[in-house]
Design a protein around this motif. Structure first.
Motif, PDB file in Angstrom:
ATOM      1  N   ASP A  16       0.583 -15.041  26.370  1.00  0.00           N
ATOM      2  CA  ASP A  16      -0.353 -15.742  25.486  1.00  0.00           C
ATOM      3  C   ASP A  16       0.457 -16.535  24.459  1.00  0.00           C
ATOM      4  O   ASP A  16       1.295 -15.970  23.761  1.00  0.00           O
ATOM      5  N   PHE A  17       0.212 -17.817  24.368  1.00  0.00           N
ATOM      6  CA  PHE A  17       0.929 -18.667  23.417  1.00  0.00           C
ATOM      7  C   PHE A  17       0.070 -19.038  22.211  1.00  0.00           C
ATOM      8  O   PHE A  17       0.428 -19.922  21.441  1.00  0.00           O
ATOM      9  N   THR A  18      -1.043 -18.357  22.030  1.00  0.00           N
ATOM     10  CA  THR A  18      -1.906 -18.595  20.881  1.00  0.00           C
ATOM     11  C   THR A  18      -1.234 -18.021  19.638  1.00  0.00           C
ATOM     12  O   THR A  18      -0.852 -16.851  19.626  1.00  0.00           O
ATOM     13  N   PRO A  19      -1.094 -18.818  18.578  1.00  0.00           N
ATOM     14  CA  PRO A  19      -0.458 -18.285  17.373  1.00  0.00           C
ATOM     15  C   PRO A  19      -1.328 -17.214  16.703  1.00  0.00           C
ATOM     16  O   PRO A  19      -2.544 -17.194  16.882  1.00  0.00           O
ATOM     17  N   ALA A  20      -0.686 -16.365  15.927  1.00  0.00           N
ATOM     18  CA  ALA A  20      -1.408 -15.337  15.181  1.00  0.00           C
ATOM     19  C   ALA A  20      -2.402 -16.019  14.232  1.00  0.00           C
ATOM     20  O   ALA A  20      -2.023 -16.965  13.533  1.00  0.00           O
ATOM     21  N   ALA A  46       6.523 -19.470  16.475  1.00  0.00           N
ATOM     22  CA  ALA A  46       7.560 -20.469  16.223  1.00  0.00           C
ATOM     23  C   ALA A  46       7.152 -21.835  16.783  1.00  0.00           C
ATOM     24  O   ALA A  46       7.324 -22.868  16.124  1.00  0.00           O
ATOM     25  N   LEU A  47       6.612 -21.845  17.989  1.00  0.00           N
ATOM     26  CA  LEU A  47       6.170 -23.107  18.604  1.00  0.00           C
ATOM     27  C   LEU A  47       5.047 -23.746  17.795  1.00  0.00           C
ATOM     28  O   LEU A  47       5.034 -24.970  17.597  1.00  0.00           O
ATOM     29  N   TYR A  48       4.127 -22.932  17.328  1.00  0.00           N
ATOM     30  CA  TYR A  48       3.021 -23.454  16.516  1.00  0.00           C
ATOM     31  C   TYR A  48       3.553 -24.102  15.239  1.00  0.00           C
ATOM     32  O   TYR A  48       3.193 -25.240  14.910  1.00  0.00           O
TER      33      TYR A  48
END
Length: 183
Positions: A16-20, A46-48
């Motif tokens: 899952d790449f959804t940010p916190a 980090a990506l977000y």
């Protein structure tokens, strides 16, 4: 470090790449600057941040996770580093970051370095598991779980912008969540 992390990151399609959600809130409060993402895993946070113009240093002990982050961060300002935080392989320089975030990684002796690493006016954002006696609750080891109010107490003297303890919407695990600004 549990050695299963590289195995967990062996299938990027399942990640899952959804940010916190808490980090999304922070990003609306603080203009982009230098950020540190501790125990970043495959880099969702980090990506977000980097996509919003932050200069992000992301640290994790899993080579597989850092490989995913490096691949996905092409064209973004992310310095992804393999380092074992428990062994002190990544020093947090004093007054270096506008934002330090820590999501679901507890290493109590890092709190002092985190507080020192945030610039005056900068922010710490984090969510860490709380002690939970519910059957099947993870992590099970109390060394990786906070006591009630422990996270808030680590940032005594800072302006607490947000604090909560309990289950987050859509999650079953209880956690302490904080956004704190350094004076």
């Amino acid at each position: 470090m549990p050695r299963h992390w590289d195995e967990r990151y062996s299938n990027p399609a399942s990640l899952d790449f959804t940010p916190a959600p808490l980090l999304v809130e922070v990003a609306e409060l603080v203009p982009p600057g230098r950020a540190l993402d501790l125990a970043c895993g495959h880099g969702r946070n980090a990506l977000y941040l980097a996509s919003l113009g932050w200069h992000v240093t992301a640290v994790d002990s899993s080579p597989a996770a850092i490989a995913i982050l490096r691949e996905r961060s092409a064209g973004l300002t992310v310095d992804a580093r393999i380092a074992d935080l428990e062994r002190g392989e990544f020093p947090i320089a004093a007054g270096s970051f506008d934002l330090i975030c820590d999501f679901f990684y507890l290493q109590r002796d890092l709190f002092g370095r985190i507080r020192e690493g945030v610039k005056p006016g900068g922010v710490f954002a984090g969510a860490i598991h709380l002690l939970d006696g519910a059957p099947g609750a993870r992590p099970r080891n109390p060394a990786f779980q906070l006591r009630p109010e422990e996270l808030r107490n680590e940032f005594a003297g800072w302006k607490i912008l947000y604090y909560s303890e309990g289950a987050e919407a859509g999650r079953t695990r209880r956690a302490a969540r904080i956004i704190a600004r350094k004076a």
